[in-house]
Design a protein around this motif. Structure first.
Motif, PDB file in Angstrom:
ATOM      1  N   LEU A 279       0.835  -1.203   0.000  1.00 21.94           N
ATOM      2  CA  LEU A 279       0.000   0.000   0.000  1.00 21.94           C
ATOM      3  C   LEU A 279       0.871   1.255   0.000  1.00 21.94           C
ATOM      4  O   LEU A 279       0.607   2.205  -0.743  1.00 21.94           O
ATOM      5  CB  LEU A 279      -0.942   0.004   1.206  1.00 21.94           C
ATOM      6  CG  LEU A 279      -1.816   1.245   1.370  1.00 21.94           C
ATOM      7  CD1 LEU A 279      -2.731   1.458   0.166  1.00 21.94           C
ATOM      8  CD2 LEU A 279      -2.634   1.147   2.657  1.00 21.94           C
ATOM      9  N   ALA A 280       1.916   1.250   0.807  1.00 22.21           N
ATOM     10  CA  ALA A 280       2.824   2.406   0.848  1.00 22.21           C
ATOM     11  C   ALA A 280       3.491   2.609  -0.508  1.00 22.21           C
ATOM     12  O   ALA A 280       3.624   3.750  -0.964  1.00 22.21           O
ATOM     13  CB  ALA A 280       3.881   2.217   1.934  1.00 22.21           C
ATOM     14  N   ASP A 281       3.901   1.523  -1.160  1.00 24.22           N
ATOM     15  CA  ASP A 281       4.514   1.632  -2.489  1.00 24.22           C
ATOM     16  C   ASP A 281       3.544   2.272  -3.477  1.00 24.22           C
ATOM     17  O   ASP A 281       3.923   3.142  -4.260  1.00 24.22           O
ATOM     18  CB  ASP A 281       4.958   0.259  -3.003  1.00 24.22           C
ATOM     19  CG  ASP A 281       6.177  -0.282  -2.268  1.00 24.22           C
ATOM     20  OD1 ASP A 281       6.869   0.502  -1.572  1.00 24.22           O
ATOM     21  OD2 ASP A 281       6.431  -1.500  -2.384  1.00 24.22           O
ATOM     22  N   LYS A 282       2.263   1.855  -3.433  1.00 26.45           N
ATOM     23  CA  LYS A 282       1.250   2.443  -4.317  1.00 26.45           C
ATOM     24  C   LYS A 282       1.070   3.928  -4.013  1.00 26.45           C
ATOM     25  O   LYS A 282       1.005   4.756  -4.918  1.00 26.45           O
ATOM     26  CB  LYS A 282      -0.094   1.729  -4.159  1.00 26.45           C
ATOM     27  CG  LYS A 282      -0.139   0.362  -4.769  1.00 26.45           C
ATOM     28  CD  LYS A 282      -1.504  -0.265  -4.527  1.00 26.45           C
ATOM     29  CE  LYS A 282      -1.490  -1.734  -4.832  1.00 26.45           C
ATOM     30  NZ  LYS A 282      -2.734  -2.403  -4.438  1.00 26.45           N
ATOM     31  N   MET A 283       0.968   4.255  -2.729  1.00 22.08           N
ATOM     32  CA  MET A 283       0.770   5.651  -2.333  1.00 22.08           C
ATOM     33  C   MET A 283       1.975   6.501  -2.728  1.00 22.08           C
ATOM     34  O   MET A 283       1.809   7.625  -3.198  1.00 22.08           O
ATOM     35  CB  MET A 283       0.506   5.758  -0.831  1.00 22.08           C
ATOM     36  CG  MET A 283      -0.804   5.199  -0.408  1.00 22.08           C
ATOM     37  SD  MET A 283      -0.984   5.298   1.386  1.00 22.08           S
ATOM     38  CE  MET A 283      -2.738   5.571   1.510  1.00 22.08           C
ATOM     39  N   ASN A 284       3.173   5.961  -2.535  1.00 23.22           N
ATOM     40  CA  ASN A 284       4.378   6.699  -2.906  1.00 23.22           C
ATOM     41  C   ASN A 284       4.439   6.917  -4.413  1.00 23.22           C
ATOM     42  O   ASN A 284       4.825   7.989  -4.875  1.00 23.22           O
ATOM     43  CB  ASN A 284       5.627   5.975  -2.405  1.00 23.22           C
ATOM     44  CG  ASN A 284       5.771   6.061  -0.901  1.00 23.22           C
ATOM     45  OD1 ASN A 284       5.234   6.953  -0.248  1.00 23.22           O
ATOM     46  ND2 ASN A 284       6.488   5.114  -0.328  1.00 23.22           N
ATOM     47  N   ALA A 285       4.042   5.903  -5.191  1.00 20.44           N
ATOM     48  CA  ALA A 285       4.032   6.035  -6.652  1.00 20.44           C
ATOM     49  C   ALA A 285       3.001   7.065  -7.085  1.00 20.44           C
ATOM     50  O   ALA A 285       3.269   7.888  -7.978  1.00 20.44           O
ATOM     51  CB  ALA A 285       3.747   4.686  -7.304  1.00 20.44           C
ATOM     52  N   GLU A 286       1.824   7.045  -6.457  1.00 21.44           N
ATOM     53  CA  GLU A 286       0.787   8.027  -6.780  1.00 21.44           C
ATOM     54  C   GLU A 286       1.261   9.435  -6.434  1.00 21.44           C
ATOM     55  O   GLU A 286       1.024  10.384  -7.189  1.00 21.44           O
ATOM     56  CB  GLU A 286      -0.509   7.705  -6.033  1.00 21.44           C
ATOM     57  CG  GLU A 286      -1.218   6.477  -6.534  1.00 21.44           C
ATOM     58  CD  GLU A 286      -2.359   6.026  -5.637  1.00 21.44           C
ATOM     59  OE1 GLU A 286      -2.639   6.691  -4.608  1.00 21.44           O
ATOM     60  OE2 GLU A 286      -2.968   4.992  -5.952  1.00 21.44           O
ATOM     61  N   SER A 287       1.940   9.571  -5.299  1.00 20.91           N
ATOM     62  CA  SER A 287       2.450  10.873  -4.878  1.00 20.91           C
ATOM     63  C   SER A 287       3.513  11.370  -5.857  1.00 20.91           C
ATOM     64  O   SER A 287       3.512  12.536  -6.259  1.00 20.91           O
ATOM     65  CB  SER A 287       3.029  10.777  -3.469  1.00 20.91           C
ATOM     66  OG  SER A 287       3.571  12.015  -3.071  1.00 20.91           O
ATOM     67  N   ALA A 288       4.415  10.464  -6.258  1.00 20.15           N
ATOM     68  CA  ALA A 288       5.461  10.841  -7.213  1.00 20.15           C
ATOM     69  C   ALA A 288       4.851  11.221  -8.556  1.00 20.15           C
ATOM     70  O   ALA A 288       5.273  12.188  -9.192  1.00 20.15           O
ATOM     71  CB  ALA A 288       6.454   9.696  -7.390  1.00 20.15           C
ATOM     72  N   SER A 289       3.829  10.479  -8.972  1.00 14.49           N
ATOM     73  CA  SER A 289       3.151  10.769 -10.234  1.00 14.49           C
ATOM     74  C   SER A 289       2.462  12.136 -10.174  1.00 14.49           C
ATOM     75  O   SER A 289       2.532  12.918 -11.116  1.00 14.49           O
ATOM     76  CB  SER A 289       2.127   9.676 -10.537  1.00 14.49           C
ATOM     77  OG  SER A 289       1.403   9.982 -11.696  1.00 14.49           O
ATOM     78  N   ALA A 290       1.809  12.408  -9.044  1.00 14.32           N
ATOM     79  CA  ALA A 290       1.143  13.700  -8.866  1.00 14.32           C
ATOM     80  C   ALA A 290       2.166  14.832  -8.870  1.00 14.32           C
ATOM     81  O   ALA A 290       1.935  15.897  -9.445  1.00 14.32           O
ATOM     82  CB  ALA A 290       0.341  13.715  -7.569  1.00 14.32           C
ATOM     83  N   GLN A 291       3.330  14.598  -8.225  1.00 12.22           N
ATOM     84  CA  GLN A 291       4.374  15.619  -8.207  1.00 12.22           C
ATOM     85  C   GLN A 291       4.905  15.863  -9.617  1.00 12.22           C
ATOM     86  O   GLN A 291       5.141  16.998 -10.011  1.00 12.22           O
ATOM     87  CB  GLN A 291       5.510  15.209  -7.271  1.00 12.22           C
ATOM     88  CG  GLN A 291       5.139  15.316  -5.814  1.00 12.22           C
ATOM     89  CD  GLN A 291       6.237  14.791  -4.895  1.00 12.22           C
ATOM     90  OE1 GLN A 291       7.211  14.207  -5.342  1.00 12.22           O
ATOM     91  NE2 GLN A 291       6.048  14.984  -3.598  1.00 12.22           N
ATOM     92  N   MET A 292       5.095  14.783 -10.392  1.00  7.48           N
ATOM     93  CA  MET A 292       5.581  14.934 -11.766  1.00  7.48           C
ATOM     94  C   MET A 292       4.558  15.669 -12.624  1.00  7.48           C
ATOM     95  O   MET A 292       4.917  16.511 -13.441  1.00  7.48           O
ATOM     96  CB  MET A 292       5.904  13.562 -12.389  1.00  7.48           C
ATOM     97  CG  MET A 292       7.206  12.972 -11.894  1.00  7.48           C
ATOM     98  SD  MET A 292       8.624  14.086 -12.091  1.00  7.48           S
ATOM     99  CE  MET A 292       8.710  14.237 -13.856  1.00  7.48           C
ATOM    100  N   SER A 293       3.275  15.373 -12.427  1.00 12.36           N
ATOM    101  CA  SER A 293       2.226  16.081 -13.163  1.00 12.36           C
ATOM    102  C   SER A 293       2.264  17.562 -12.833  1.00 12.36           C
ATOM    103  O   SER A 293       2.122  18.415 -13.708  1.00 12.36           O
ATOM    104  CB  SER A 293       0.848  15.510 -12.820  1.00 12.36           C
ATOM    105  OG  SER A 293       0.738  14.202 -13.291  1.00 12.36           O
TER     106      SER A 293
END
Length: 159
Positions: free
Chosen positions: A120-134
């Protein structure tokens, strides 16, 4: 603590919350109720350990009486663990059906697999990184558009 949590197969709700907070970037502030709501939303599986005496309830499809023991997945974690009392209604996964019964107060302890918390943390971290890149990409696009506007205005005003 993170290394310890990784070695434990099961975490109670406080340990699971602490572990998730430690390994999410940026650090996630989450209540126990919030963690149970993530379970209700099927972002993470929540379990309960039923002692060897077992609990008897009925399946949702055939209404057959079934006695369960051991680790069981809870499908309504925020209802099952979010209230206090002698008993609470619980829906557990039982094969392809749902088992419905009363969970006694002494057994109302939410448990999580440490590997599920890490996933779950990996998914959340990936979503956060994706949002930051966007956000960065939007900022770059905005900066490029502003630069083009400024160049056009300079051209128009011969600056």
């Amino acid at each position: 603590m993170e290394r310890l949590y990784r070695q434990l197969p099961w975490l109670d709700i406080e340990q699971a919350r602490d572990y998730l907070q430690r390994i999410t970037k940026p650090r996630l502030l989450l209540s126990e109720q919030g963690l149970l709501q993530l379970g209700r939303a099927r972002r993470i599986d929540v379990y309960v350990e039923i002692d060897p005496r077992g609990l008897t309830g009925a399946t949702s499809d055939t209404k057959e009486k079934v006695t369960l023991t051991g680790m069981q997945q809870v499908l309504n974690p925020d209802d099952a663990f979010g209230v206090s009392g002698d008993q609470t209604c619980v829906v557990l996964k039982h094969g392809d059906a749902h088992w419905i019964g009363l969970l006694p107060g002494w057994s109302q302890k939410a448990l999580f697999k440490s590997a599920d918390i890490l996933a779950l943390a990996d998914k959340m971290n990936a979503e956060s990184a994706s949002a930051q890149m966007s956000s960065v990409n939007a900022s770059i696009s905005s900066d490029a558009a502003l630069g083009a506007t400024i160049r056009q205005q300079r051209k128009e005003f011969a600056c």
